[in-house]
Design a protein around this motif. Structure first.
Motif, PDB file in Angstrom:
ATOM      1  N   VAL A  32       0.673   1.101   2.931  1.00 49.44           N
ATOM      2  CA  VAL A  32       0.027   1.069   1.605  1.00 49.44           C
ATOM      3  C   VAL A  32       1.070   1.222   0.508  1.00 49.44           C
ATOM      4  O   VAL A  32       1.077   0.479  -0.476  1.00 49.44           O
ATOM      5  N   GLY A  33       1.967   2.191   0.668  1.00 52.27           N
ATOM      6  CA  GLY A  33       2.975   2.437  -0.352  1.00 52.27           C
ATOM      7  C   GLY A  33       3.950   1.294  -0.525  1.00 52.27           C
ATOM      8  O   GLY A  33       4.351   0.972  -1.651  1.00 52.27           O
ATOM      9  N   LEU A  34       4.342   0.659   0.575  1.00 56.96           N
ATOM     10  CA  LEU A  34       5.278  -0.466   0.504  1.00 56.96           C
ATOM     11  C   LEU A  34       4.718  -1.616  -0.338  1.00 56.96           C
ATOM     12  O   LEU A  34       5.375  -2.117  -1.250  1.00 56.96           O
ATOM     13  N   PHE A  35       3.502  -2.005  -0.023  1.00 61.19           N
ATOM     14  CA  PHE A  35       2.936  -3.162  -0.721  1.00 61.19           C
ATOM     15  C   PHE A  35       2.477  -2.821  -2.138  1.00 61.19           C
ATOM     16  O   PHE A  35       2.570  -3.649  -3.038  1.00 61.19           O
ATOM     17  N   CYS A  36       2.001  -1.589  -2.337  1.00 57.73           N
ATOM     18  CA  CYS A  36       1.635  -1.181  -3.698  1.00 57.73           C
ATOM     19  C   CYS A  36       2.867  -1.138  -4.591  1.00 57.73           C
ATOM     20  O   CYS A  36       2.840  -1.606  -5.736  1.00 57.73           O
ATOM     21  N   ASP A  81      -2.500  -1.755  -6.600  1.00 52.45           N
ATOM     22  CA  ASP A  81      -1.630  -0.588  -6.734  1.00 52.45           C
ATOM     23  C   ASP A  81      -2.324   0.508  -7.543  1.00 52.45           C
ATOM     24  O   ASP A  81      -2.354   1.678  -7.143  1.00 52.45           O
ATOM     25  N   THR A  82      -2.918   0.122  -8.658  1.00 52.47           N
ATOM     26  CA  THR A  82      -3.593   1.093  -9.525  1.00 52.47           C
ATOM     27  C   THR A  82      -4.751   1.776  -8.807  1.00 52.47           C
ATOM     28  O   THR A  82      -4.890   3.005  -8.827  1.00 52.47           O
ATOM     29  N   VAL A  83      -5.575   0.976  -8.138  1.00 55.33           N
ATOM     30  CA  VAL A  83      -6.759   1.522  -7.459  1.00 55.33           C
ATOM     31  C   VAL A  83      -6.360   2.449  -6.321  1.00 55.33           C
ATOM     32  O   VAL A  83      -6.855   3.580  -6.198  1.00 55.33           O
TER      33      VAL A  83
END
Length: 264
Positions: free
Chosen positions: A87-91, A99-101
């Motif tokens: 999740v963190g990599l792609f956000c 990313d915001t959500v």
């Protein structure tokens, strides 16, 4: 010099994992065999950690419990680190609405004490140790998402990332072959230090009746079995407590050595 500092902690961790894996074959007594004639016997030459309320050998049960306790903690860290890092990599790399959500969702999770949320989630799942693992992983991933996102934001404008884009690499290739290898050290350190924490949290859930259920040997549930007998049979609680202390210490020592190795 840095490599030498991590050798002994690595040997300790590997030895612990092998011991936990082979634990069912290392028990001197049958962990399920009950003998009320020797119930609550103090430590002796024949039962070096004494016996529990059913006359079962505490030493054998502590050894057998190491497999479920240690590998359940590893499963928690593996699940929440993989989920959070992806999740963190792609956000961090793509940004935008997703990313915001997702970061606002992670903020909600981080705003509450993790163990309190885990207790609620474990009560909802009600599936023994598996439910406890999923509960802890489901509330722990935001830490890794935040960590990975921050590391990505600090590296995605680097020259080697721009060169990868110009060479025709797609997003997935850049994220997993260029960015991830350069931030894996920080993530590995965090994960290794989280193993001990996860083990204690799993033990806490089992202590509360939300993890492993008797007669399955697990350190947290074993502590719960002996809590009402602290004054007359303290070894029932102290034996698994000491096992937790030793195990958590080994993983923390390894995590600190890993931090020195990566110079973080």
């Amino acid at each position: 010099m840095r490599t030498e500092k991590i050798i002994i902690p690595s040997i300790l961790v590997i030895s612990l994992l092998l011991f936990a894996f082979l634990s069912p074959k290392l028990t001197p007594f049958d962990i399920s065999e009950q003998n009320l004639m020797i119930a609550k016997n103090a430590p002796s030459l024949s039962h070096i950690m004494g016996t529990d309320i059913y006359g079962r050998d505490m030493f054998s049960r502590v050894i057998a419990a190491s497999r479920i306790s240690v590998f359940s903690a590893l499963a928690v860290v593996l699940l929440m680190s993989i989920t959070g890092v992806i999740v963190g990599l792609f956000c961090g790399y793509l940004g935008g609405i997703a990313d915001t959500v997702l970061m606002r969702v992670s903020d909600i999770f981080l705003a509450f004490p993790g163990l309190v949320l885990a207790i609620a989630a474990a009560g909802l799942f009600q599936n023994g140790m598996f439910g406890a693992i999923i509960a802890l992983a489901s509330v722990g991933w935001p830490r890794y998402a935040r960590l990975a996102r921050g590391l990505v934001l600090s590296t995605k404008t680097s020259t080697y990332i721009n060169a990868a884009r110009l060479s025709g690499s797609n997003t997935v290739q850049i994220v997993f072959t260029e960015i991830l290898p350069n931030i894996i050290g920080q993530i590995a350190v965090t994960a290794s230090l989280d193993i001990g924490t996860s083990l204690m949290e799993l033990s806490a859930l089992s202590f509360l009746g939300l993890g492993a259920t008797p007669p399955t040997p697990e350190w947290g549930s074993m502590i719960n079995e002996g809590r009402s007998l602290l004054q007359i049979a303290p070894w029932i609680t102290l034996s698994p407590g000491v096992a937790i202390f030793i195990t958590v210490s080994i993983f923390n020592i390894f995590g600190e050595a890993l931090r020195d190795y990566y110079n973080i």
